[in-house]
Enzyme design. Structure first.
Site, mmCIF file in Angstrom:
data_model
loop_
_atom_site.group_PDB
_atom_site.id
_atom_site.type_symbol
_atom_site.label_atom_id
_atom_site.label_comp_id
_atom_site.label_asym_id
_atom_site.label_seq_id
_atom_site.Cartn_x
_atom_site.Cartn_y
_atom_site.Cartn_z
ATOM 1 N N ARG A 7 -40.297 -60.491 11.233
ATOM 2 C CA ARG A 7 -39.035 -60.952 11.820
ATOM 3 C C ARG A 7 -38.276 -61.912 10.914
ATOM 4 N NH1 ARG A 7 -41.180 -61.570 18.034
ATOM 5 N NH2 ARG A 7 -40.767 -59.419 18.604
ATOM 6 N N LYS A 15 -46.425 -45.062 32.120
ATOM 7 C CA LYS A 15 -45.923 -44.919 33.485
ATOM 8 C C LYS A 15 -44.510 -44.370 33.603
ATOM 9 C CE LYS A 15 -48.594 -48.602 35.587
ATOM 10 N NZ LYS A 15 -48.529 -49.994 36.029
ATOM 11 N N GLY A 23 -41.931 -51.310 21.929
ATOM 12 C CA GLY A 23 -43.254 -51.832 21.570
ATOM 13 C C GLY A 23 -44.276 -50.875 20.996
ATOM 14 N N GLY A 64 -37.722 -54.881 24.635
ATOM 15 C CA GLY A 64 -36.990 -54.943 25.904
ATOM 16 C C GLY A 64 -35.505 -54.684 25.723
HETATM 17 P P1 AMP Z 1 -45.868 -47.997 27.603
HETATM 18 O O1 AMP Z 1 -46.086 -49.484 27.423
HETATM 19 O O2 AMP Z 1 -45.422 -47.598 28.946
HETATM 20 O O3 AMP Z 1 -45.023 -47.408 26.477
HETATM 21 O O4 AMP Z 1 -47.310 -47.332 27.492
HETATM 22 C C1 AMP Z 1 -48.066 -47.386 26.320
HETATM 23 C C2 AMP Z 1 -49.494 -47.187 26.678
HETATM 24 O O5 AMP Z 1 -49.666 -45.949 27.320
HETATM 25 C C3 AMP Z 1 -50.428 -47.169 25.494
HETATM 26 O O6 AMP Z 1 -51.207 -48.333 25.514
HETATM 27 C C4 AMP Z 1 -51.256 -45.915 25.680
HETATM 28 O O7 AMP Z 1 -52.629 -46.143 25.490
HETATM 29 C C5 AMP Z 1 -50.997 -45.555 27.129
HETATM 30 N N1 AMP Z 1 -51.185 -44.121 27.380
HETATM 31 C C6 AMP Z 1 -50.641 -43.101 26.721
HETATM 32 N N2 AMP Z 1 -51.081 -41.929 27.189
HETATM 33 C C7 AMP Z 1 -51.938 -42.202 28.193
HETATM 34 C C8 AMP Z 1 -52.732 -41.408 29.088
HETATM 35 N N3 AMP Z 1 -52.729 -40.077 29.003
HETATM 36 N N4 AMP Z 1 -53.494 -42.044 29.990
HETATM 37 C C9 AMP Z 1 -53.503 -43.385 30.046
HETATM 38 N N5 AMP Z 1 -52.770 -44.189 29.258
HETATM 39 C C10 AMP Z 1 -51.995 -43.604 28.335
#
Ligand code: AMP
Length: 395
Positions: free
Chosen positions: A35, A197, A353, A376
């Site tokens: 940064r 999610k 992220g 964010g």
């Molecule tokens: P996000 O912060 O929503 O972008 O989610 C990122 C996280 O999603 C990472 O830490 C991944 O390990 C997790 N992730 C990706 N694919 C899967 C999956 N099939 N099942 C569980 N976690 C997952």
């Protein structure tokens, strides 16, 4: 959109909001200076014109004044990277700050103490912002990471510079890159949305449906869609209360002519562990006791074709649990497809992220067109929001 090019900084004091919120180890040494390096081009340009610089930033989340969050810990690293003797000022407003700013000579750089030592910063306090504003002649915002916050130093301060305000090089590049995807994009446009999610990405998905031709949905989100469509997902991660929403998105995509691509096969594991037993299965037929943790080979073949035909690519979120080697293959493969498409002339933007972490981890940083610095802030722009820090400069 005003940038550094709209001003001559000779004999001017630029007060710059930077994002020096860097990680420190237990001895208060900077462990990742990305940064600080990212702010260097803006600072260099102003100094080269014969201006001087007042740097202001936050560090961590202090509750009042907490020495461990003092920006004094990063002064040496900042001096080394900028190649100038950065002077630390132990206050951000008040007489000490005023005197330091008044004594600044062309070519000089001062760094104010952590803005968040004052609760007025996050509260967006007008009097505090006015005090900060009184230190400089021109306000420059170069902190994309906090552009979605209406804090004193990121937004409120701009009102005290009716015309003497602009974006720094980093923030200008962020805006320009996002506009290349959201506004002036060359078709076909593909968005890859992964991660864990549906709930955290839903607004992004909805907003982006109007801008893309293809959407690849991967990662943990996959299973909410697959279950909603009647598939058997075994023990895979799923948000049951979002299944209806998933069906709505699919319907909306159809109406808008957006092609949605969801994995057709997955690497399933009998445990959420790097040493679990694994097998490739149809995404609609995952046995009980097994969970899908990465995209399978057939899915990757389909994704490769879509990516290679795209002229604009946005990537947010991993295709699998890439932190574990056994489930990193899909994310690595996707990164490589995007790198290959970029080499062929596509514009690719990676942000948010975890995909940034993945791109760095797999050495693809220089093979994509742009890696965003704001998690964010980037997500909020993708959601179609006007960020207060950006609006304040455009006013
Ligand atoms: P996000 O912060 O929503 O972008 O989610 C990122 C996280 O999603 C990472 O830490 C991944 O390990 C997790 N992730 C990706 N694919 C899967 C999956 N099939 N099942 C569980 N976690 C997952």
């Amino acid at each position: 959109m005003k940038t550094l090019n709209d001003f001559n900084f000779k004999d001017k004091k630029a007060i710059i909001r930077v994002d020096f919120n860097v990680p420190l180890d237990e001895n208060f040494k900077v462990t990742d200076a990305t940064r600080i390096e990212a702010a260097k081009p803006t600072i260099d340009a102003i100094l080269a014109q014969g201006g001087s610089v007042i740097l202001m930033s936050h560090l961590g989340r202090p509750k009042g004044v907490e020495e461990k969050y003092s920006l004094k810990h990063i002064v040496d690293e900042a001096s080394r990277i900028l190649g100038v003797d950065v002077q630390f000022v132990a206050e951000s407003i008040g007489d000490v700050a005023k005197n330091a700013a008044a004594n600044l000579k062309p070519g000089g750089v001062i760094l104010l103490e952590n803005l968040r030592f004052h609760p007025e910063e996050e509260a967006g306090d007008v009097a505090f912002a006015k005090e900060l504003a009184s230190l400089g002649d021109i306000y420059v915002n170069d902190a994309f990471g906090t552009a979605h916050r209406a804090h004193a130093s990121t937004t409120i301060i701009a009102q005290f510079f009716p015309t003497e305000k602009c974006f720094g090089k980093l923030l200008a590049k962020e805006i320009e890159s996002l506009n290349k995807v959201l506004k002036n994009s060359e078709k076909p446009v593909t968005a890859v949305l992964g991660g864990s999610k549906v709930s955290s990405k839903i607004t992004v998905i909805e907003n982006i449906l109007d801008k893309v031709d293809h959407m690849i949905i991967g990662g943990g989100m996959t299973f909410t869609f697959v279950k909603a469509l009647g598939g058997k997902i075994g023990d895979s991660i799923c948000e049951d209360d979002k299944m209806e929403l998933a069906l709505e998105i699919l319907k909306l995509a159809k109406e808008k002519g957006v092609q949605i691509h969801i994995p057709v096969d997955v690497v399933a594991a009998d445990d959420f562990s790097n040493t679990a037993n694994t097998k490739i299965v149809d995404v609609k037929e995952i046995p009980d006791g097994w969970q899908g943790l990465d995209a399978g080979p057939k899915s990757l073949e389909i994704f490769e074709k879509v990516i290679m035909e795209s002229k604009t690519i946005l990537w947010n979120g991993p295709l699998g649990v890439f932190e574990m080697e056994s489930f990193a293959n899909g994310t690595i493969a996707l990164g490589n497809f995007i790198a290959a498409a970029t080499e062929k002339g596509a514009f690719s933007l990676v942000g948010g992220g975890d995909s940034v972490a993945a791109v760095k981890q797999f050495g693809l940083e220089d093979k994509v067109s742009y890696v965003s610095t704001g998690g964010g802030a980037m997500l909020e722009m993708l959601e179609g929001k006007v960020l207060p820090g950006i609006a304040a400069i455009l006013d």
